[in-house]
Design an enzyme around this catalytic site. Structure first.
Site, PDB file in Angstrom:
ATOM      1  CE  LYS A  62      -2.377   1.657   3.665  1.00  0.00           C
ATOM      2  NZ  LYS A  62      -2.097   3.104   3.675  1.00  0.00           N
ATOM      3  CG  ASP A 122     -11.922  17.922  -4.914  1.00  0.00           C
ATOM      4  OD1 ASP A 122     -12.845  18.748  -5.102  1.00  0.00           O
ATOM      5  OD2 ASP A 122     -10.728  18.249  -4.836  1.00  0.00           O
ATOM      6  CG  ASP A 179      -4.730   4.486   1.662  1.00  0.00           C
ATOM      7  OD1 ASP A 179      -5.863   4.941   1.483  1.00  0.00           O
ATOM      8  OD2 ASP A 179      -4.232   4.319   2.805  1.00  0.00           O
ATOM      9  NE  ARG A 230       1.210   2.838  13.004  1.00  0.00           N
ATOM     10  CZ  ARG A 230       0.334   3.665  13.549  1.00  0.00           C
ATOM     11  NH1 ARG A 230       0.746   4.691  14.258  1.00  0.00           N
ATOM     12  NH2 ARG A 230      -0.963   3.482  13.372  1.00  0.00           N
ATOM     13  CE  LYS A 290      -7.357   6.609   4.279  1.00  0.00           C
ATOM     14  NZ  LYS A 290      -5.895   6.374   4.209  1.00  0.00           N
ATOM     15  CB  THR A 332      -9.490   1.925  11.597  1.00  0.00           C
ATOM     16  OG1 THR A 332      -8.378   2.298  10.795  1.00  0.00           O
ATOM     17  CG2 THR A 332     -10.294   0.888  10.876  1.00  0.00           C
TER      18      THR A 332
END
Ligand code: C5P
Length: 235
Positions: free
Chosen positions: A32, A64, A59, A214, A61, A122
């Site tokens: 990603k 607009d 990714d 992470r 997102k 999340t």
């Protein structure tokens, strides 16, 4: 697309990526690329990762007006990513425009990238959603509503937490993708995520694919960690 473990390459630049990927040798990964990396390195980073045979979730997102999202998606489709996304909060018309843009930018005979919508991040809690976004329903209801809207708009799935995946599949059918970040082993730091779940929980909940950042990228031995994650996720 189903059953993938997608590694979130949340790194600042290309050399950090190379340092992270080198120990994986020729292993083909699902990676990603998010805003941090894309805004630094631009489209060339996608070309380089694709050339090595990796699958890519870009990714960014998008959120607009429909016309802007349509044109942006037309350009992103040319990068030949496997998966891209928008914010469902942009509305049904914007999501339809995203798919139109992807169709327009996909070369004849090629498969257009899957397009999914972020429902509620999340990192968002129920309290924050109620107080800051002034959405007065429960977080679960908001996520289910956005999932239904995304399906109506012709999207392929949503980004959600593992906790919401089963309800989404019950509502929209199991083909609709649920791609879930916020996945942690019991022993991991939760960090800024709020709606976290373990890989075992995600599997049992029928999650389509998980996104892990992470826990792998900041591990002292990322390859070992990746293998442990694959085992925990696929069982
Ligand atoms: O490090 P961690 O496993 O928390 O990384 C999760 C990744 O998934 C991050 O790259 C974050 O931007 C992304 N993401 C998320 N929640 C969403 C959508 C994407 O955490 N709803």
């Amino acid at each position: 697309m189903d059953n993938s473990l997608i590694i979130a390459l949340d790194f600042a630049n290309k050399s950090e990526i190379e340092r992270f990927l080198t120990p994986f040798d020729d292993r083909k990964l699902f990676l990603k690329v998010g805003m941090e990396l894309f805004y630094q390195e631009g489209p060339s980073i996608i070309h380089q990762l694709k050339e090595k045979g990796h699958q890519i979730f870009l990714d960014l997102k998008l959120h607009d007006i429909p016309n802007t999202v349509k044109s942006a998606m037309k350009g992103l489709a040319r990068l030949e990513c496997d998966l891209v996304n928008v914010h469902a909060a942009g509305g049904k018309e914007m999501m339809e425009a995203a798919v139109e843009g992807l169709d327009a930018g996909t070369a004849a005979g090629q498969k257009r990238p899957y397009c999914i919508a972020v429902t509620q991040l999340t990192s968002t809690s129920q309290e924050q959603m109620n107080k800051e976004q002034l959405i007065s329903v429960s977080l679960n209801e908001s996520v289910l509503h956005y999932a239904a809207l995304s399906k109506d708009a012709g999207l392929d799935g949503v980004v959600c937490s593992a906790w919401e995946s089963a309800a989404i599949h019950a509502q929209t059918g199991s083909e609709f993708l649920t791609v879930c970040p916020g996945i942690r082993m019991e022993s991991d730091q939760v960090g800024d995520q709020k709606r976290v779940a373990t890989p075992q929980f995600a599997r049992d909940a029928g999650v389509s694919s998980i996104v892990v950042g992470r826990s792998i990228t900041r591990s002292t031995d990322p390859v070992k960690s990746y293998k442990q994650w694959i085992n925990a996720w696929r069982g």
